[in-house]
Design a protein around this motif. Sequence first.
Motif, mmCIF file in Angstrom:
data_model
loop_
_atom_site.group_PDB
_atom_site.id
_atom_site.type_symbol
_atom_site.label_atom_id
_atom_site.label_comp_id
_atom_site.label_asym_id
_atom_site.label_seq_id
_atom_site.Cartn_x
_atom_site.Cartn_y
_atom_site.Cartn_z
ATOM 1 N N SER A 21 2.764 8.987 0.947
ATOM 2 C CA SER A 21 2.406 8.133 -0.176
ATOM 3 C C SER A 21 3.662 7.411 -0.659
ATOM 4 O O SER A 21 4.786 7.750 -0.263
ATOM 5 C CB SER A 21 1.826 8.964 -1.319
ATOM 6 O OG SER A 21 2.852 9.728 -1.941
ATOM 7 N N HIS A 22 3.492 6.424 -1.520
ATOM 8 C CA HIS A 22 4.641 5.695 -2.064
ATOM 9 C C HIS A 22 5.627 6.656 -2.711
ATOM 10 O O HIS A 22 6.850 6.525 -2.568
ATOM 11 C CB HIS A 22 4.170 4.661 -3.084
ATOM 12 C CG HIS A 22 5.294 3.949 -3.764
ATOM 13 N ND1 HIS A 22 5.978 2.908 -3.181
ATOM 14 C CD2 HIS A 22 5.887 4.146 -4.973
ATOM 15 C CE1 HIS A 22 6.924 2.485 -4.001
ATOM 16 N NE2 HIS A 22 6.880 3.220 -5.089
ATOM 17 N N ARG A 23 5.110 7.668 -3.394
ATOM 18 C CA ARG A 23 5.952 8.613 -4.119
ATOM 19 C C ARG A 23 6.811 9.457 -3.185
ATOM 20 O O ARG A 23 7.821 10.030 -3.612
ATOM 21 C CB ARG A 23 5.062 9.497 -4.992
ATOM 22 C CG ARG A 23 5.776 10.267 -6.085
ATOM 23 C CD ARG A 23 4.773 10.837 -7.082
ATOM 24 N NE ARG A 23 4.111 9.785 -7.822
ATOM 25 C CZ ARG A 23 4.616 9.211 -8.923
ATOM 26 N NH1 ARG A 23 5.803 9.589 -9.378
ATOM 27 N NH2 ARG A 23 3.937 8.271 -9.547
ATOM 28 N N THR A 27 12.954 5.352 -3.099
ATOM 29 C CA THR A 27 12.821 3.925 -3.393
ATOM 30 C C THR A 27 13.957 3.464 -4.303
ATOM 31 O O THR A 27 14.227 4.071 -5.342
ATOM 32 C CB THR A 27 11.478 3.620 -4.065
ATOM 33 O OG1 THR A 27 11.361 4.390 -5.259
ATOM 34 C CG2 THR A 27 10.327 3.950 -3.145
ATOM 35 N N GLY A 66 5.921 4.366 -11.577
ATOM 36 C CA GLY A 66 5.989 3.506 -10.402
ATOM 37 C C GLY A 66 6.745 4.116 -9.247
ATOM 38 O O GLY A 66 6.869 3.502 -8.186
ATOM 39 N N ALA A 67 7.243 5.346 -9.440
ATOM 40 C CA ALA A 67 8.007 6.057 -8.411
ATOM 41 C C ALA A 67 9.172 5.217 -7.913
ATOM 42 O O ALA A 67 9.426 5.137 -6.710
ATOM 43 C CB ALA A 67 7.106 6.506 -7.263
ATOM 44 N N PRO A 350 3.790 0.868 -6.156
ATOM 45 C CA PRO A 350 2.930 1.465 -5.126
ATOM 46 C C PRO A 350 2.012 0.454 -4.443
ATOM 47 O O PRO A 350 1.630 0.650 -3.285
ATOM 48 C CB PRO A 350 2.128 2.513 -5.911
ATOM 49 C CG PRO A 350 3.046 2.909 -7.030
ATOM 50 C CD PRO A 350 3.742 1.637 -7.419
ATOM 51 N N LYS A 351 1.671 -0.636 -5.128
ATOM 52 C CA LYS A 351 0.829 -1.668 -4.512
ATOM 53 C C LYS A 351 1.545 -2.331 -3.339
ATOM 54 O O LYS A 351 0.906 -2.747 -2.373
ATOM 55 C CB LYS A 351 0.458 -2.728 -5.551
ATOM 56 C CG LYS A 351 -0.482 -2.248 -6.633
ATOM 57 C CD LYS A 351 -0.638 -3.283 -7.749
ATOM 58 C CE LYS A 351 -1.146 -4.616 -7.245
ATOM 59 N NZ LYS A 351 -1.339 -5.573 -8.380
ATOM 60 N N THR A 353 3.761 -0.866 -1.304
ATOM 61 C CA THR A 353 3.638 0.074 -0.185
ATOM 62 C C THR A 353 2.242 0.025 0.425
ATOM 63 O O THR A 353 2.084 -0.001 1.654
ATOM 64 C CB THR A 353 3.970 1.502 -0.654
ATOM 65 O OG1 THR A 353 5.355 1.574 -0.987
ATOM 66 C CG2 THR A 353 3.663 2.535 0.415
ATOM 67 N N GLU A 354 1.228 -0.017 -0.420
ATOM 68 C CA GLU A 354 -0.151 -0.063 0.080
ATOM 69 C C GLU A 354 -0.382 -1.314 0.933
ATOM 70 O O GLU A 354 -0.983 -1.239 2.009
ATOM 71 C CB GLU A 354 -1.121 -0.053 -1.105
ATOM 72 C CG GLU A 354 -2.586 -0.107 -0.704
ATOM 73 C CD GLU A 354 -3.517 -0.168 -1.906
ATOM 74 O OE1 GLU A 354 -4.743 -0.240 -1.689
ATOM 75 O OE2 GLU A 354 -3.020 -0.159 -3.051
ATOM 76 N N TRP A 370 12.562 0.580 1.758
ATOM 77 C CA TRP A 370 12.663 1.021 0.373
ATOM 78 C C TRP A 370 14.057 1.524 0.013
ATOM 79 O O TRP A 370 14.456 1.450 -1.143
ATOM 80 C CB TRP A 370 11.615 2.078 0.051
ATOM 81 C CG TRP A 370 10.271 1.515 -0.295
ATOM 82 C CD1 TRP A 370 9.086 1.732 0.346
ATOM 83 C CD2 TRP A 370 9.969 0.612 -1.369
ATOM 84 N NE1 TRP A 370 8.069 1.027 -0.258
ATOM 85 C CE2 TRP A 370 8.585 0.332 -1.323
ATOM 86 C CE3 TRP A 370 10.730 0.013 -2.377
ATOM 87 C CZ2 TRP A 370 7.944 -0.508 -2.230
ATOM 88 C CZ3 TRP A 370 10.101 -0.834 -3.286
ATOM 89 C CH2 TRP A 370 8.732 -1.087 -3.219
#
Length: 386
Positions: A21-23, A27, A66-67, A350-351, A353-354, A370
């Motif tokens: 996941s983004h987290r 980053t 937002g990680a 995260p958007k 990364t998605e 990242w």
Amino acid sequence: MAGLALLLAGCATTSAPAQKSHRDFLTLDTHLDTPIHFARPGWSFAGHHDPAADLVQVDLERMDSGALDGGFFAIYTEQGPLTAKGYADALAFARKRSDLIDTTLAAFPNRIDFAMTAEDARRIDRMGLRIAFKSMENSYPLGEDLSLLEDFHDRGVRLAGPVHGANNQFADSSGDTPKWNGLSPLGRKWVEEMNRLGMVIDASHASDAAFDQMLELSKTPLLLSHSSGREAFDHPRNLDDGRIRRLAAKGGAICVSTIFLSNMNMTPERAALFTQYEHIADLSPEQQADLARKWRALDATQPMWAADFERYMAMVLHVIQVAGVDHVCFGADWDGGGGLPGIADISALPKVTERLRQAGYSDADLAKMWSGNILRIVEAAERAAR
């Protein structure tokens, strides 16, 4: 045989690990103008800030949501006259801003820590803390005394650019009429001193000719901390595809920004608000909230940029195609004019990364973009200095 079939089926099911996941990624953002907020009366970097009443885009709460694991907090100094007094005033301001970054972030030792090296960043991340590098946007405060670069290196600065929006004693700006046709003689010595100290050269804001000369002279890869692609929008602040390829060929990276994906709608009303914003620390809490309300109202009727998240991602994907995943990173210009509808602050990361996932980029690709590419360039500068 049935048992063996079930065992093999289980192995097939578990052989492909789930995507991160983004987290899960380390980053970093290479250009955070957030220190402009650090001296605001009644304001805390750790507090909750309602976007309707506060213009800040980066704070510890948003870094969590937002990680964003960290980035380069900028010592930005407005360009002034190329005189002894101009240099002295700028130096005093830059030192004060550096000290402000130190004292503000040091108040949260259980949440964020300072990094001086790439390995520091990885260690701090393993500890579960946010990462704070320091950068210098505009070397104007150095005057004509390059020994002052070491002073800022000692203060923790690891990334610096020679110039901002107007020509100075080191280089031509992308936003000005050429004076030096690139770097000045002092600017060439600035490149040598940056290499000697192990500081990464930031070519954002430099003219094309200054970029070309820094790319040629530097013994270490360049970083563009907050720049966009010129093929996506033709503007002098953006880098053309040919230069992006040459940057990549020499190991550098372009950290993609949200600014100049369109013309900047700088109306007189917006310019007046920007002047207030640049001195937001001089405003009372009530005046700060009033500024935010007026800014948001103007956003609704006269947006500053004719671009949004979709336009941003199209440009990101173009830059990746040109440079390759080993030479792209992110520096959206948060708190310095960046942010667009759909990607208004760092909670939207995260958007990104998605969308990159949807475009087919792998965990390894995302890890590079990242933070991996940034830390690789920081390490290259460290090795050259040693």
